[in-house]
Write an enzyme that holds these catalytic residues in place. Structure first.
Site, PDB file in Angstrom:
ATOM      1  N   LYS A 107       0.857  -1.189   0.000  1.00  0.00           N
ATOM      2  CA  LYS A 107       0.000   0.000   0.000  1.00  0.00           C
ATOM      3  C   LYS A 107       0.886   1.229   0.000  1.00  0.00           C
ATOM      4  O   LYS A 107       2.012   1.192   0.520  1.00  0.00           O
ATOM      5  CB  LYS A 107      -0.886   0.021   1.260  1.00  0.00           C
ATOM      6  CG  LYS A 107      -2.091   0.907   1.139  1.00  0.00           C
ATOM      7  CD  LYS A 107      -3.194   0.241   0.349  1.00  0.00           C
ATOM      8  CE  LYS A 107      -4.427   1.080   0.213  1.00  0.00           C
ATOM      9  NZ  LYS A 107      -5.550   0.314  -0.339  1.00  0.00           N
TER      10      LYS A 107
HETATM   11  P1  NAD Z   1     -12.961   8.347  -2.415  1.00  0.00           P
HETATM   12  O1  NAD Z   1     -11.937   9.364  -2.075  1.00  0.00           O
HETATM   13  O2  NAD Z   1     -13.401   8.181  -3.819  1.00  0.00           O
HETATM   14  O3  NAD Z   1     -14.293   8.576  -1.550  1.00  0.00           O
HETATM   15  C1  NAD Z   1     -14.309   8.751  -0.162  1.00  0.00           C
HETATM   16  C2  NAD Z   1     -15.621   9.434   0.169  1.00  0.00           C
HETATM   17  O4  NAD Z   1     -15.751   9.529   1.576  1.00  0.00           O
HETATM   18  C3  NAD Z   1     -15.697  10.862  -0.384  1.00  0.00           C
HETATM   19  O5  NAD Z   1     -16.946  11.088  -0.972  1.00  0.00           O
HETATM   20  C4  NAD Z   1     -15.496  11.717   0.862  1.00  0.00           C
HETATM   21  O6  NAD Z   1     -16.112  12.993   0.768  1.00  0.00           O
HETATM   22  C5  NAD Z   1     -16.144  10.851   1.920  1.00  0.00           C
HETATM   23  N1  NAD Z   1     -15.662  11.161   3.264  1.00  0.00           N
HETATM   24  C6  NAD Z   1     -14.447  11.577   3.639  1.00  0.00           C
HETATM   25  N2  NAD Z   1     -14.410  11.790   4.958  1.00  0.00           N
HETATM   26  C7  NAD Z   1     -15.634  11.496   5.419  1.00  0.00           C
HETATM   27  C8  NAD Z   1     -16.227  11.514   6.702  1.00  0.00           C
HETATM   28  N3  NAD Z   1     -15.553  11.894   7.770  1.00  0.00           N
HETATM   29  N4  NAD Z   1     -17.514  11.133   6.813  1.00  0.00           N
HETATM   30  C9  NAD Z   1     -18.221  10.758   5.738  1.00  0.00           C
HETATM   31  N5  NAD Z   1     -17.710  10.702   4.489  1.00  0.00           N
HETATM   32  C10 NAD Z   1     -16.441  11.081   4.342  1.00  0.00           C
HETATM   33  O7  NAD Z   1     -12.390   6.981  -1.818  1.00  0.00           O
HETATM   34  P2  NAD Z   1     -12.773   5.501  -2.259  1.00  0.00           P
HETATM   35  O8  NAD Z   1     -11.821   5.083  -3.308  1.00  0.00           O
HETATM   36  O9  NAD Z   1     -14.225   5.390  -2.473  1.00  0.00           O
HETATM   37  O10 NAD Z   1     -12.351   4.702  -0.937  1.00  0.00           O
HETATM   38  C11 NAD Z   1     -13.207   4.617   0.196  1.00  0.00           C
HETATM   39  C12 NAD Z   1     -12.754   3.469   1.074  1.00  0.00           C
HETATM   40  O11 NAD Z   1     -12.783   2.262   0.314  1.00  0.00           O
HETATM   41  C13 NAD Z   1     -11.335   3.577   1.631  1.00  0.00           C
HETATM   42  O12 NAD Z   1     -11.288   2.955   2.899  1.00  0.00           O
HETATM   43  C14 NAD Z   1     -10.518   2.757   0.649  1.00  0.00           C
HETATM   44  O13 NAD Z   1      -9.317   2.267   1.218  1.00  0.00           O
HETATM   45  C15 NAD Z   1     -11.505   1.640   0.358  1.00  0.00           C
HETATM   46  N6  NAD Z   1     -11.250   0.933  -0.906  1.00  0.00           N
HETATM   47  C16 NAD Z   1     -11.242   1.587  -2.094  1.00  0.00           C
HETATM   48  C17 NAD Z   1     -11.021   0.868  -3.264  1.00  0.00           C
HETATM   49  C18 NAD Z   1     -11.083   1.516  -4.631  1.00  0.00           C
HETATM   50  O14 NAD Z   1     -11.057   0.773  -5.634  1.00  0.00           O
HETATM   51  N7  NAD Z   1     -11.188   2.825  -4.751  1.00  0.00           N
HETATM   52  C19 NAD Z   1     -10.788  -0.513  -3.207  1.00  0.00           C
HETATM   53  C20 NAD Z   1     -10.812  -1.148  -1.975  1.00  0.00           C
HETATM   54  C21 NAD Z   1     -11.054  -0.412  -0.825  1.00  0.00           C
END
Ligand code: NAD
Length: 477
Positions: A107
């Site tokens: 990561k």
């Molecule tokens: P992203 O940046 O696209 O979205 C995150 C969202 O959460 C945003 O809309 C943001 O405004 C919101 N957010 C931030 N702080 C917040 C809070 N305090 N309360 C409520 N909402 C809040 O990120 P993502 O890629 O969707 O990732 C989200 C989670 O999923 C992370 O834990 C990431 O590690 C995990 N993840 C992502 C992927 C991927 O393919 N993108 C894959 C596996 C896991």
């Protein structure tokens, strides 16, 4: 995110791992070998941004190299730190094992608020960060393959791929150095939405298991279930949109960084997303009630809670008040170890992150294979499949004529049956198969083993078995 004197994210992941390892009959030392993060590289680099020199801190942790390349996203957030990156790298190792993606875990992260920079600045910063990692083989098609995570997306992945190619112009596999790229830059159809799609497939599979539904205190199918989602970013947006549009779920709450929206009659995910795109906030959306203390909605009555934003949001301060009987961890680490214990005690069923959000790495695996083979999935067989299907439909049409009004082939059947599978259909099929198989293994292991009381421990035990077998086969030197 709150820690409230709880252990750190990495300690939390390590403790959950250790509990499962005790059930895994490992020979002395192997538990420590699997748990230990092999290396973490910290880089500090400076860039002249509009006349001002700014210094950035970034990390790339490699948790386990029992399989190479290692795989894991790159996160852009101000909160990024070594502990978090190592916890996420460990989760990647276990996640890849659970869904049988042939990678070790890694990561990366950069301490930055991407909203404070324009596109040109972000490109400069990303290319420089990538260069620092490429120099040390921490980005490489055969050794370390990043992907998007919080704060990054296909745009950043395209810059990273291009930077790798500039530094390695003769590497024929250059495009496989990173996944989650745009389609016109060697990406794959279905990757952008893959993690959210995987969450949907995971829930569908859960609802194919009547015993599991009953243990959660639920009944019936996914249809009409009341869902609360936290985070309408990449993962949360697609998960909630698909559940609303295709599974008839009722999205009654959306929690974002600046509050929450609630409406027991349902909230239109697409309209809220548009509103956020236009105003950078969920405030002012008219078809739902705005709640300033967004996190309080994590405690609202619903059937399924989907934390899809960040880690530690369900912790010892609110776990006892969480009413959802079923939580699916779309984000990584949204439930702390302390909260996990409280929820288990209450009988809450948790579909754990290492499985629930593995859709992203699964489709990343397909993209990496596509890049190495340099051919789009379905290109060789699609038309051949259509020709064969056409033969059958022509024969059946004769029957259609003979049987007159007793039977007839519908136009919809003809159209759907005649269409051969393109890349998107194949990616979805591969993802669905992966999510189904993995859930079946986790659920079966949970219910058939007296010492395993929850899905998380079950997933860890399965992951540990696969990783341990891999270490045993290769030998440790
Ligand atoms: P992203 O940046 O696209 O979205 C995150 C969202 O959460 C945003 O809309 C943001 O405004 C919101 N957010 C931030 N702080 C917040 C809070 N305090 N309360 C409520 N909402 C809040 O990120 P993502 O890629 O969707 O990732 C989200 C989670 O999923 C992370 O834990 C990431 O590690 C995990 N993840 C992502 C992927 C991927 O393919 N993108 C894959 C596996 C896991």
């Amino acid at each position: 995110m709150a820690n409230l004197g709880e252990m750190t994210f990495r300690e939390s992941v390590d403790l959950m791992f250790s509990k499962a390892a005790k059930l895994s009959n490992l020979e002395p030392g192997l538990e420590e070998r699997i748990k230990t993060c092999n290396s973490t590289y910290t880089v500090r680099f400076s860039i002249n941004i509009k006349g001002k020199i700014e210094t950035f801190v970034g990390y790339r942790a490699v948790h386990s190299e029992h399989m190479e390349p290692v795989k894991g996203g790159i996160r852009y957030a101000e909160t990024v730190n070594q502990d978090e990156v190592e916890a996420l790298a460990a989760l990647m190792t276990y996640k890849c094992a659970v869904v049988e993606a042939p990678f070790g875990g890694s990561k990366g992260g950069l301490c930055i608020n991407p909203n404070n920079y324009d596109t040109n600045d972000l490109e400069l910063i990303t290319r420089r960060f990538a260069t620092e990692l490429i120099k040390r083989d921490l980005i490489s098609p055969s050794q370390n393959v990043p992907a998007p995570d919080m704060g990054t997306g296909e745009r950043e992945m395209a810059w990273i791929a291009d930077q790798y190619l500039r530094l390695n112009p003769t590497d024929i596999n250059a495009s496989a150095c990173v996944t989650g790229k745009p389609i016109n830059k060697w990406g794959i159809n279905g990757r952008t939405e893959a993690t959210g799609r995987g969450v949907q497939y995971a829930l569908r599979e859960f609802f194919r298991h009547p015993e599991d539904i009953k243990i959660a205190g639920l009944d019936g199918s996914l249809s009409n279930k009341r869902v609360i989602i936290q985070g309408l970013g990449n993962v949360g947006y697609y998960a909630s949109k698909f559940l609303q549009d295709e599974d008839n779920c009722n999205i009654i709450g959306i929690i974002e960084r600046d509050g929450a929206l609630v409406n027991k009659n349902g909230i239109d995910v697409e309209k809220v997303k548009e509103h956020i795109m236009n105003t950078s906030s969920i405030k002012g959306y008219v078809d739902a009630k705005y709640i300033e203390n967004g996190n309080s909605i994590l405690e609202s009555d619903c059937d399924i809670l989907i934390p899809a934003a960040l880690e530690g949001v369900i912790n010892v301060s609110n776990a006892a008040k969480v009413r959802a009987p079923l939580i699916i961890e779309a984000a990584n680490g949204p439930i702390t170890h302390g909260a996990d214990e409280i929820l288990k005690e209450k009988g809450t069923i948790i579909i754990p992150d290492m499985y629930a959000n593995a859709g992203g790495v699964t489709v990343s695996y397909f993209e990496w294979v596509k890049n190495l083979s340099r051919i789009r999935f379905g290109r060789m067989q699609r038309r051949e499949e259509e020709t064969r299907n056409n033969l059958l439909v022509n024969e059946l049409s004769k029957l259609d004529n003979l049987l007159d009004d007793q039977w007839s082939m519908s136009d919809e059947f003809k159209t759907r049956y005649l269409r051969g599978a393109g890349e998107l259909e194949l990616v979805r099929s591969g993802l669905d198969d992966t999510m189904r198989n993995a859930y079946q293994q986790i659920s079966e292991n949970w219910k058939s083993n007296d010492n395993i009381h929850d899905l998380r421990t079950s997933a860890y035990v399965l992951a540990i078995k696969k990783i341990a077998d891999s270490y045993r086969a290769q030998g440790i030197y």
